[in-house]
Design a protein around this motif. Structure first.
Motif, PDB file in Angstrom:
ATOM      1  N   UNK A 117       0.798  -1.249   0.000  1.00 33.84           N
ATOM      2  CA  UNK A 117       0.000   0.000   0.000  1.00 33.84           C
ATOM      3  C   UNK A 117       0.819   1.281   0.000  1.00 33.84           C
ATOM      4  N   UNK A 118       2.117   1.185   0.312  1.00 29.50           N
ATOM      5  CA  UNK A 118       2.922   2.406   0.286  1.00 29.50           C
ATOM      6  C   UNK A 118       3.108   2.894  -1.143  1.00 29.50           C
ATOM      7  N   UNK A 119       2.912   1.990  -2.107  1.00 34.58           N
ATOM      8  CA  UNK A 119       3.021   2.399  -3.511  1.00 34.58           C
ATOM      9  C   UNK A 119       1.730   3.090  -3.915  1.00 34.58           C
ATOM     10  N   UNK A 120       1.860   4.231  -4.547  1.00 37.52           N
ATOM     11  CA  UNK A 120       0.684   5.055  -4.801  1.00 37.52           C
ATOM     12  C   UNK A 120       0.196   5.000  -6.250  1.00 37.52           C
ATOM     13  N   UNK A 121       0.865   4.212  -7.100  1.00 36.31           N
ATOM     14  CA  UNK A 121       0.463   4.199  -8.510  1.00 36.31           C
ATOM     15  C   UNK A 121      -0.837   3.401  -8.670  1.00 36.31           C
ATOM     16  N   UNK A 122      -1.926   4.119  -8.915  1.00 35.31           N
ATOM     17  CA  UNK A 122      -3.251   3.501  -8.961  1.00 35.31           C
ATOM     18  C   UNK A 122      -3.384   2.504 -10.109  1.00 35.31           C
ATOM     19  N   UNK A 123      -2.804   2.836 -11.276  1.00 32.96           N
ATOM     20  CA  UNK A 123      -2.978   1.963 -12.438  1.00 32.96           C
ATOM     21  C   UNK A 123      -2.322   0.609 -12.204  1.00 32.96           C
ATOM     22  N   UNK A 124      -1.130   0.594 -11.586  1.00 32.88           N
ATOM     23  CA  UNK A 124      -0.461  -0.673 -11.299  1.00 32.88           C
ATOM     24  C   UNK A 124      -1.263  -1.464 -10.268  1.00 32.88           C
ATOM     25  N   UNK A 125      -1.750  -0.779  -9.226  1.00 30.90           N
ATOM     26  CA  UNK A 125      -2.555  -1.463  -8.210  1.00 30.90           C
ATOM     27  C   UNK A 125      -3.768  -2.138  -8.830  1.00 30.90           C
ATOM     28  N   UNK A 126      -4.434  -1.417  -9.713  1.00 31.29           N
ATOM     29  CA  UNK A 126      -5.656  -1.945 -10.334  1.00 31.29           C
ATOM     30  C   UNK A 126      -5.360  -3.212 -11.145  1.00 31.29           C
ATOM     31  N   UNK A 127      -4.295  -3.153 -11.955  1.00 27.31           N
ATOM     32  CA  UNK A 127      -3.939  -4.311 -12.796  1.00 27.31           C
ATOM     33  C   UNK A 127      -3.474  -5.476 -11.928  1.00 27.31           C
ATOM     34  N   UNK A 128      -2.655  -5.181 -10.911  1.00 26.78           N
ATOM     35  CA  UNK A 128      -2.097  -6.237 -10.059  1.00 26.78           C
ATOM     36  C   UNK A 128      -3.199  -6.936  -9.259  1.00 26.78           C
ATOM     37  N   UNK A 129      -4.177  -6.174  -8.741  1.00 27.05           N
ATOM     38  CA  UNK A 129      -5.286  -6.790  -8.005  1.00 27.05           C
ATOM     39  C   UNK A 129      -6.114  -7.664  -8.939  1.00 27.05           C
ATOM     40  N   UNK A 130      -6.338  -7.175 -10.151  1.00 31.17           N
ATOM     41  CA  UNK A 130      -7.070  -7.974 -11.149  1.00 31.17           C
ATOM     42  C   UNK A 130      -6.354  -9.296 -11.400  1.00 31.17           C
ATOM     43  N   UNK A 131      -5.019  -9.238 -11.558  1.00 35.12           N
ATOM     44  CA  UNK A 131      -4.234 -10.455 -11.797  1.00 35.12           C
ATOM     45  C   UNK A 131      -4.296 -11.390 -10.593  1.00 35.12           C
ATOM     46  N   UNK A 132      -4.167 -10.829  -9.400  1.00 33.54           N
ATOM     47  CA  UNK A 132      -4.249 -11.640  -8.180  1.00 33.54           C
ATOM     48  C   UNK A 132      -5.587 -12.356  -8.103  1.00 33.54           C
ATOM     49  N   UNK A 133      -6.642 -11.631  -8.407  1.00 35.10           N
ATOM     50  CA  UNK A 133      -7.982 -12.207  -8.366  1.00 35.10           C
ATOM     51  C   UNK A 133      -8.102 -13.358  -9.363  1.00 35.10           C
ATOM     52  N   UNK A 134      -7.609 -13.132 -10.587  1.00 37.34           N
ATOM     53  CA  UNK A 134      -7.681 -14.172 -11.625  1.00 37.34           C
ATOM     54  C   UNK A 134      -6.847 -15.392 -11.244  1.00 37.34           C
ATOM     55  N   UNK A 135      -5.716 -15.162 -10.563  1.00 37.22           N
ATOM     56  CA  UNK A 135      -4.816 -16.264 -10.206  1.00 37.22           C
ATOM     57  C   UNK A 135      -5.403 -17.185  -9.146  1.00 37.22           C
ATOM     58  N   UNK A 136      -6.288 -16.673  -8.278  1.00 40.36           N
ATOM     59  CA  UNK A 136      -6.857 -17.525  -7.228  1.00 40.36           C
ATOM     60  C   UNK A 136      -8.282 -17.957  -7.543  1.00 40.36           C
TER      61      UNK A 136
END
Length: 766
Positions: A488-507
């Protein structure tokens, strides 16, 4: 399409041995030094391959652990034979070369080995009797040694390592040396005296070395066939010497056009001299040069006739005197590459895809500054037009990313190019093996370079793959990388959005072992921290919704992850989100789906048995959010709680009977033909609610769920229900006196649906 043929037995065995050195080839002497087993003898073909593959694994596979004393395996030439090895970057130190000093090396390529010092110059002398090819490209410290260790206090202020340039080393005794690369060496090296002892040099690379006097080159005018003077500031004197080297077949005087210190300008006369004096020339590179005068034919002649590589039709006037077309002509970042008739079979330039790919191919290993700009051009081609040489383009970009994993420009442009080269349009042309190579290099980039643009490009590229199927061979690694990005210390919203999407797809569609492993990596806590941050910002965006969705997926039939959710204050965040975002229907669906998973775990249900939670779940029974989904999931949570019986109802308000009545009312309000936004991998949690009489409403909810799913999605859920033994459970329930009549009627319809489905899909073939 690219080949999916299996790896050769040699490749598989080499890889296995390198990953299991102590169990195959060697043993540890004194628990420190690796030694070859005494009964093992390895010929040069195998030894060379082991060393070169080892270097490749260290550079390209972040999971591979290098062994500190690896090179000691090859210390004895009686049991191992090395002849041709290519070593690169920080992997190689002085002691590694020292370990193999007794080997009769014929070819030694050392590329950007900046940890090598002057100690290795002495080791090189051990190879002098046999060495034919030597590259010291980018080994900037190999001509430095320590001076008066402990006695240079004043100097250490200026030069903390107390190093001085070695000026007395020469290639004396290297009688067989024919090919030498000294590119990008440290300034101040006395090149002329260093090279003077070499009698019969055939190829010399002095890239980036500045020397005003190159007259010494004429001592090899009868032997030198290849000369590379990339980024050397040329003068008329240099040209005068070059044209005397009449045996030259390859000449490279290219330069990086972004470097500002070059005064020299190419002229028509210089090009004419090359053609006239260097009659054996088959390869010429003048990339990056600015032409002082016009060297091309008139526009009218340029446009006449079909494109030709014949010298007599050349658009570049001086090249009309060539006897035959050149094999290669480097024109990258020059105006000449855009002409029509170029007398060469292969041209590097920026005019079209072919020229750009030729440039990447030619410059990747030693010129990252040029390669990154060429890959950027390829990126534009893949983005705007269509890439016609997809497989070649992919392989070249993969090679560049592997070769320069710490170069920011290449990592940025390469990862961006991969995004477009792996999209769905090109997918049919790509083999499983090639796509795995792309995934590996993308993960390497994410691991090695913590730069926002690289991380974003890599995440976007991963989105082009079938998840989780295509990423499963690197499942743990990709999850670890994504979780580190989601700090959460990283503030780049676009990366967070893509990474959460990938995490969701992976599980989403993996077995429970995978989910438990990811949970132990900190997945649940990471998602909850993201949710907490969004709550503080009072923001419900895709990151918030994807985070709850990911938690829903990772807790599915995974009690340990459900427990983590409760232990990390997940219920507190649930209530706060419900209060802060009362109109966010998808958010409510995801949260209730997750709590349905928690409620399936008997040991955790007591933690849900509070007046506050039961009241919230009861109120959500009347929700119309997202169709029936929120109401359905709330009823599912309560059904599992009711299943524990009246004695488990440890609260006064609301009363159990009151909640039961609201559940019946909610179920009766749902349309049995509702299309669902849900995906069951197993009916086990639902089926366990059937053979019991303690909570008829739970039994009814479970039967309604089955009836809805087999009615609306028979192809998917009829086989699943039959496979998991649901039919006999339903038949037994129909016989139960405690079951409601309407529940029994619904159960009969479920059995009828599945029986009809089974008959319709029965295989009658003989």
């Amino acid at each position: 399409m690219a080949s999916d043929s299996p790896e050769s037995l040699m490749t598989l065995c080499t890889d296995f041995c390198l990953r299991n050195l102590e169990g195959t080839l060697g043993y540890l002497l004194d628990n420190e030094t690796l030694r070859l087993h005494p009964d093992v003898f390895l010929p040069s073909e195998i030894c060379d391959r082991l060393v070169n593959e080892y270097v490749e694994l260290v550079n390209a596979d972040c999971n591979f652990e290098p062994h500190e004393s690896f090179f000691s395996l090859f210390s004895d030439p009686r049991s191992t034979r090395l002849t041709r090895i290519h070593l690169r970057e920080d992997l190689v130190q002085d002691q590694d070369l020292e370990a193999i000093r007794k080997q009769d090396l014929v070819e030694l390529y050392l590329t950007n080995c900046e940890k090598l010092t002057a100690k290795s110059l002495q080791t090189l002398g051990s190879f002098s009797p046999t060495l034919v090819s030597l590259s010291l490209f980018g080994c900037r410290n190999i001509f430095y040694e320590e001076e008066n260790p402990g006695g240079c206090e004043d100097e250490c202020v200026v030069n903390p390592t107390c190093q001085v340039l070695v000026k007395d080393f020469t290639f004396e005794g290297f009688s067989r040396l024919r090919f030498l690369n000294l590119g990008r060496m440290t300034e101040g090296i006395p090149v002329e005296s260093l090279l003077r002892p070499l009698r019969s040099l055939a190829a010399l690379d002095l890239s980036g070395i500045q020397t005003s006097d190159v007259a010494f080159l004429t001592q090899w005018k009868d032997s030198l066939v290849s000369l590379v003077l990339y980024n050397m500031d040329l003068s008329d004197e240099h040209i005068r010497v070059i044209v005397q080297l009449h045996k030259l077949r390859h000449l490279d005087i290219s330069r990086d056009r972004l470097s500002s210190y070059y005064k020299f300008k190419l002229t028509r006369k210089v090009l004419s001299l090359f053609v006239q004096k260097l009659g054996n020339l088959v390869s010429l590179d003048i990339s990056g040069h600015m032409m002082l005068e016009n060297c091309s034919i008139s526009k009218m002649d340029e446009e006449a006739g079909q494109t030709s590589i014949e010298p007599c039709k050349s658009s570049i006037t001086p090249f009309r005197a060539l006897k035959r077309p050149l094999q290669f002509l480097g024109l990258f970042e020059t105006s000449l590459c855009r002409l029509t008739h170029i007398p060469a079979y292969k041209v590097s330039g920026d005019k079209n895809e072919e020229q750009v790919l030729n440039a990447i191919e030619a410059y990747t290993e030693h010129r990252p500054e040029i390669t990154s700009r060429a890959i950027n051009l390829l990126f534009d081609i893949a983005r705007i037009e269509r890439c016609n040489q997809l497989l070649r383009a992919l392989q070249l970009v993969i090679t560049a990313l592997k070769c320069h994993k710490y170069d920011k420009n290449i990592q940025v442009t390469g990862s961006a190019a991969l995004f477009y080269l792996t999209n769905s349009e090109y997918r049919p042309e790509q083999s499983v093996k090639l796509r795995r190579q792309v995934i590996q290099v993308v993960l390497n980039g994410m691991e090695s370079y913590q730069e926002v643009t690289v991380q974003r490009n890599c995440c976007l590229t991963l989105c082009n793959f079938s998840i989780p199927e295509e990423l499963e061979f690197q499942y743990r690694r990709v999850n670890e990388l994504l979780l580190s990005i989601l700090n959460p210390t990283r503030q780049d919203e676009s990366i967070q959005r893509i990474a959460v999407h990938l995490c969701n797809a992976l599980v989403c569609q993996v077995d429970n072992d995978h989910k438990e492993a990811v949970g132990k990596m900190g997945f649940v806590m990471t998602m909850l921290k993201l949710i907490q941050k969004k709550l503080m910002d009072k923001t419900c965006d895709q990151v918030m919704e994807f985070s709850w969705s990911a938690l829903w997926n990772i807790t599915d039939e995974t009690p340990d992850n459900c427990e983590m959710f409760l232990n990390y204050s997940g219920m507190k965040l649930f209530l706060e989100c419900l209060k802060e975002f009362p109109e966010k229907q998808e958010l409510h669906r995801n949260m209730l789906g997750l709590l349905g998973n928690v409620a399936e775990v008997k040991e955790l249900r007591p933690q849900l048995m509070t007046s506050q939670f039961i009241t919230v779940f009861s109120n959500l029974l009347e929700s119309k959010a997202d169709g029936i989904e929120v109401s359905y999931n709330a009823c599912g949570v309560l059904s599992h709680i009711m299943f524990d019986g009246p004695e488990a109802w440890g609260i006064c308000e609301p009363r159990r009977e009151e909640v039961v009545e609201r559940m019946w009312t909610a179920i009766q309000s749902w349309d049995i033909n509702s299309r669902r936004n849900i995906n069951y991998r197993s009916f086990e949690p639902i089926l366990r609610l059937l053979p019991q009489g303690i909570s008829p409403v739970s039994q009814h909810w479970a039967t309604w769920a089955l009836y809805n799913l087999v009615s609306v999605y028979p192809d998917k859920y009829c086989p699943l229900l039959i496979k998991e033994g649901g039919m006999p459970l339903l038949r037994d329930m129909i016989k139960m006196a405690s079951a409601r009549q309407e529940t029994k009627e619904m159960a009969r319809k479920v059995i009828e649906h599945c029986s009809n489905f089974k008959e319709e899909n029965m295989d009658t073939s003989r």
